[in-house]
Write an enzyme that holds these catalytic residues in place. Sequence first.
Site, PDB file in Angstrom:
ATOM      1  N   GLN A   1      -4.774  -1.334   9.040  1.00  0.00           N
ATOM      2  CA  GLN A   1      -4.623  -2.860   9.158  1.00  0.00           C
ATOM      3  C   GLN A   1      -5.526  -3.938   9.924  1.00  0.00           C
ATOM      4  O   GLN A   1      -5.052  -3.796  11.237  1.00  0.00           O
ATOM      5  CB  GLN A   1      -3.065  -3.071   8.671  1.00  0.00           C
ATOM      6  CG  GLN A   1      -2.968  -4.368   7.708  1.00  0.00           C
ATOM      7  CD  GLN A   1      -4.028  -4.018   6.491  1.00  0.00           C
ATOM      8  OE1 GLN A   1      -3.490  -3.787   5.783  1.00  0.00           O
ATOM      9  NE2 GLN A   1      -3.700  -5.437   6.154  1.00  0.00           N
TER      10      GLN A   1
ATOM     11  N   ASP B   1     -10.486   3.107   3.811  1.00  0.00           N
ATOM     12  CA  ASP B   1     -11.302   1.773   4.181  1.00  0.00           C
ATOM     13  C   ASP B   1     -12.802   1.582   4.643  1.00  0.00           C
ATOM     14  O   ASP B   1     -13.279   0.394   3.585  1.00  0.00           O
ATOM     15  CB  ASP B   1     -10.297   0.838   5.456  1.00  0.00           C
ATOM     16  CG  ASP B   1      -9.710  -0.331   5.593  1.00  0.00           C
ATOM     17  OD1 ASP B   1      -9.283  -0.137   3.717  1.00  0.00           O
ATOM     18  OD2 ASP B   1      -9.343  -0.145   6.314  1.00  0.00           O
TER      19      ASP B   1
ATOM     20  N   LYS C   1       0.623  -0.881   0.025  1.00  0.00           N
ATOM     21  CA  LYS C   1      -0.008   0.277   0.129  1.00  0.00           C
ATOM     22  C   LYS C   1       0.749   1.314   0.092  1.00  0.00           C
ATOM     23  O   LYS C   1       0.252   2.279  -0.631  1.00  0.00           O
ATOM     24  CB  LYS C   1      -0.523   0.145   1.639  1.00  0.00           C
ATOM     25  CG  LYS C   1      -2.089  -1.135   0.846  1.00  0.00           C
ATOM     26  CD  LYS C   1      -2.964  -0.951   2.221  1.00  0.00           C
ATOM     27  CE  LYS C   1      -3.487  -2.870   2.111  1.00  0.00           C
ATOM     28  NZ  LYS C   1      -4.617  -2.896   3.582  1.00  0.00           N
TER      29      LYS C   1
END
Length: 296
Positions: A96, A119, A52
């Site tokens: 994460q 997200d 990422k």
Amino acid sequence: MTILDGKKISNQIKDEITAEVDKMRERGEKVPHLAAVLVGNDGASLTYVGSKVKSCERVGFESTLVKLPNTTSELELLNKIEELNNDEDIDGFIVQLPLPDQIDEQKVLMAVDPDKDVDGFHPMNFGKMALDMSTFIPATPFGILELLERYGVETKGKHTVVIGRSHIVGRPMSILMGRKGFPGNSTVTLTHSHTKNITQITSQADIIITALGSPNFLKAEMVKDDAVIIDVGITRVPDEDRPKGYRITGDVDFENVSKKASFITPVPGGVGPMTIAMLLKNTLLARERHRNKTEL
Ligand code: GUN
């Protein structure tokens, strides 16, 4: 049979984003800034977060990686999130998953400022998604929609079977495929660990989206001719012949299922790269919203 080439499409999307960032820079504007929080040393998570951050460089975004030890307390993580929420330079950030056992995942996701939640995991954004309101769509489902759209895969009136009800993929995917519009307008069946006779259900599916993390789960005899197959599984299977000691395996018995499918995603090179591209797209959107808010 057509391969849904996520690697190729994700590169196209990254090129499109790079062009947008170049224009921002020419106008003298601040470029998007994504932060990623990683707690602990899980090998797969380290790889994903590394990709990422690297992808941010590729498109010209700024990025910040916040690495916290495995022993981080919930309060310490919540404090870090508060700091990122209040940092004017950060447009969007992710935490994460999975998190270590001592941290309540729901509390953490609720603490993220919904305007920075690239997200799309905050209940406010998840609710907006379910109500067809403009919001951040979780990156993996968003990537699958984008693949279906760019390859012109018909979804209207089709029977879509989703395997797995995770909050990250299966559940949002089942909502998105039933929404009005394209891709959408599908009749959706969401299957999970308590589903009986799964083969009977999958063999009626026009589109199968499998997000189980169970290598080679979906076999040719579970699939009808010309089905569209989307494989979200990415499991590390030990393999002494590979330099890293493992290979990445999907949920689909690709060799046999691909002979029956009309469209199919490979693993690796299918859904995985699309997830990262769509996270970048959400970050670009976050930057635009942030700018509009602060300039008004
Ligand atoms: N873990 C597995 N997939 C994801 C994702 O898309 N976002 C975050 N934050 N964690 C994940």
